[in-house]
Design an enzyme around this catalytic site. Structure first.
Site, PDB file in Angstrom:
ATOM      1  N   CYS A 134       1.832   0.545 -10.969  1.00  0.00           N
ATOM      2  CA  CYS A 134       1.930  -0.110  -9.790  1.00  0.00           C
ATOM      3  C   CYS A 134       3.174  -0.677 -10.455  1.00  0.00           C
ATOM      4  CB  CYS A 134       0.803  -0.463  -9.664  1.00  0.00           C
ATOM      5  SG  CYS A 134      -0.470   0.078  -9.729  1.00  0.00           S
ATOM      6  N   CYS A 168      -3.056  -3.401  -6.333  1.00  0.00           N
ATOM      7  CA  CYS A 168      -5.316  -3.374  -7.402  1.00  0.00           C
ATOM      8  C   CYS A 168      -5.490  -3.613  -8.221  1.00  0.00           C
ATOM      9  CB  CYS A 168      -4.971  -1.290  -7.324  1.00  0.00           C
ATOM     10  SG  CYS A 168      -3.962  -1.818  -9.666  1.00  0.00           S
ATOM     11  N   GLU A 170       3.374  -4.613 -10.471  1.00  0.00           N
ATOM     12  CA  GLU A 170       2.834  -4.561 -10.669  1.00  0.00           C
ATOM     13  C   GLU A 170       3.208  -5.061 -12.027  1.00  0.00           C
ATOM     14  OE1 GLU A 170       1.541  -3.344  -7.991  1.00  0.00           O
ATOM     15  OE2 GLU A 170       0.168  -4.551  -6.824  1.00  0.00           O
ATOM     16  N   CYS A 215      -4.197  -4.037 -11.558  1.00  0.00           N
ATOM     17  CA  CYS A 215      -3.216  -5.025 -12.062  1.00  0.00           C
ATOM     18  C   CYS A 215      -3.612  -6.756 -12.193  1.00  0.00           C
ATOM     19  CB  CYS A 215      -1.914  -4.851 -10.201  1.00  0.00           C
ATOM     20  SG  CYS A 215      -1.563  -3.499 -10.778  1.00  0.00           S
ATOM     21  N   ASN A 223       6.225   1.207  -8.519  1.00  0.00           N
ATOM     22  CA  ASN A 223       6.034   1.612  -8.141  1.00  0.00           C
ATOM     23  C   ASN A 223       7.008   3.081  -9.138  1.00  0.00           C
ATOM     24  OD1 ASN A 223       6.213   2.284  -5.566  1.00  0.00           O
ATOM     25  ND2 ASN A 223       4.675   2.944  -5.025  1.00  0.00           N
ATOM     26  N   ILE A 224       5.931   3.901  -9.813  1.00  0.00           N
ATOM     27  CA  ILE A 224       6.156   5.077 -10.461  1.00  0.00           C
ATOM     28  C   ILE A 224       5.932   6.744 -10.466  1.00  0.00           C
ATOM     29  CG2 ILE A 224       7.730   5.894 -12.223  1.00  0.00           C
ATOM     30  CD1 ILE A 224       8.889   3.226 -12.704  1.00  0.00           C
ATOM     31  N   GLU A 225       5.532   6.851  -9.949  1.00  0.00           N
ATOM     32  CA  GLU A 225       4.929   8.014  -9.534  1.00  0.00           C
ATOM     33  C   GLU A 225       5.009   9.481 -10.349  1.00  0.00           C
ATOM     34  OE1 GLU A 225       4.143   8.872  -5.026  1.00  0.00           O
ATOM     35  OE2 GLU A 225       3.648   6.556  -4.842  1.00  0.00           O
TER      36      GLU A 225
HETATM   37  N1  THU Z   1       0.424   0.739  -5.863  1.00  0.00           N
HETATM   38  C1  THU Z   1       1.084  -0.617  -6.718  1.00  0.00           C
HETATM   39  O1  THU Z   1       1.401   0.128  -6.388  1.00  0.00           O
HETATM   40  N2  THU Z   1       0.355  -1.769  -6.409  1.00  0.00           N
HETATM   41  C2  THU Z   1      -0.962  -1.376  -6.291  1.00  0.00           C
HETATM   42  O2  THU Z   1      -1.506  -2.373  -6.473  1.00  0.00           O
HETATM   43  C3  THU Z   1      -1.416  -0.513  -5.608  1.00  0.00           C
HETATM   44  C4  THU Z   1      -0.661   0.478  -5.775  1.00  0.00           C
HETATM   45  C5  THU Z   1       1.230   2.469  -5.627  1.00  0.00           C
HETATM   46  C6  THU Z   1       0.760   3.454  -6.377  1.00  0.00           C
HETATM   47  C7  THU Z   1       1.062   4.730  -6.049  1.00  0.00           C
HETATM   48  O3  THU Z   1       2.224   4.731  -6.749  1.00  0.00           O
HETATM   49  C8  THU Z   1       1.092   3.984  -4.443  1.00  0.00           C
HETATM   50  O4  THU Z   1       1.100   2.463  -4.588  1.00  0.00           O
HETATM   51  C9  THU Z   1       0.098   4.564  -3.672  1.00  0.00           C
HETATM   52  O5  THU Z   1      -1.820   3.926  -4.730  1.00  0.00           O
END
Ligand code: THU
Length: 135
Positions: A58, A89, A60, A92, A47-49
């Protein structure tokens, strides 16, 4: 829980390793993913915020988009690893559905323990797919 094949264990390990590269300065919730395509290629994602929160991507989807952008179209199996084995989520699940309802989804925790082995069809019943677009 079912016995895990070496192949599946390796995908979970790869996702767990990838978690270290997650860019998560806001949530501190590191997610790693690793998938194998039907042609046998492996891609990872994290995941890259972003400071503009909705621009976050996300893990995935990073793995899926890497695979698709390299010419792949079918995903055999995808692993998702978080500290406690969180579930993918909805967004995804929808993106996974585009590339195969039969894709196997392995959800594991940071110790490599399999929490759930399922499929996209099970995770997203009644998925909206391309067939629904026919007029
Ligand atoms: N996130 C994912 O990378 N995959 C998911 O299926 C659920 C959420 C990440 C997004 C964000 O960076 C962090 O988790 C919190 O929501």
């Amino acid at each position: 829980m079912p016995q895990l094949s070496e192949d599946y264990k390796q995908l979970i390990e790869l996702a767990n390793e990838a978690r270290r590269r997650a860019y998560v300065p806001y949530s501190h919730y590191a997610v790693g993913s690793a998938l194998r395509t039907k042609t046998g290629r492996v891609f990872t994602g994290v995941n890259i915020e972003n400071a503009a929160y909705p621009q976050t991507m996300c893990a995935e989807r990073v793995a899926i988009f890497k695979a698709i952008s390299e010419g792949e179209r079918e995903i055999e199996v995808i692993s998702v690893v978080t500290e406690t084995g969180g579930s993918p989520c909805g967004g995804c699940r929808q993106v996974l559905a585009e590339f195969g309802l039969d894709t196997i989804v392995l959800i594991a925790d940071a110790k490599g323990k399999l929490i759930q082995k399922t499929t996209v069809a099970e995770l997203l019943p009644g998925a909206f797919t391309s067939e629904k677009l026919s007029r």
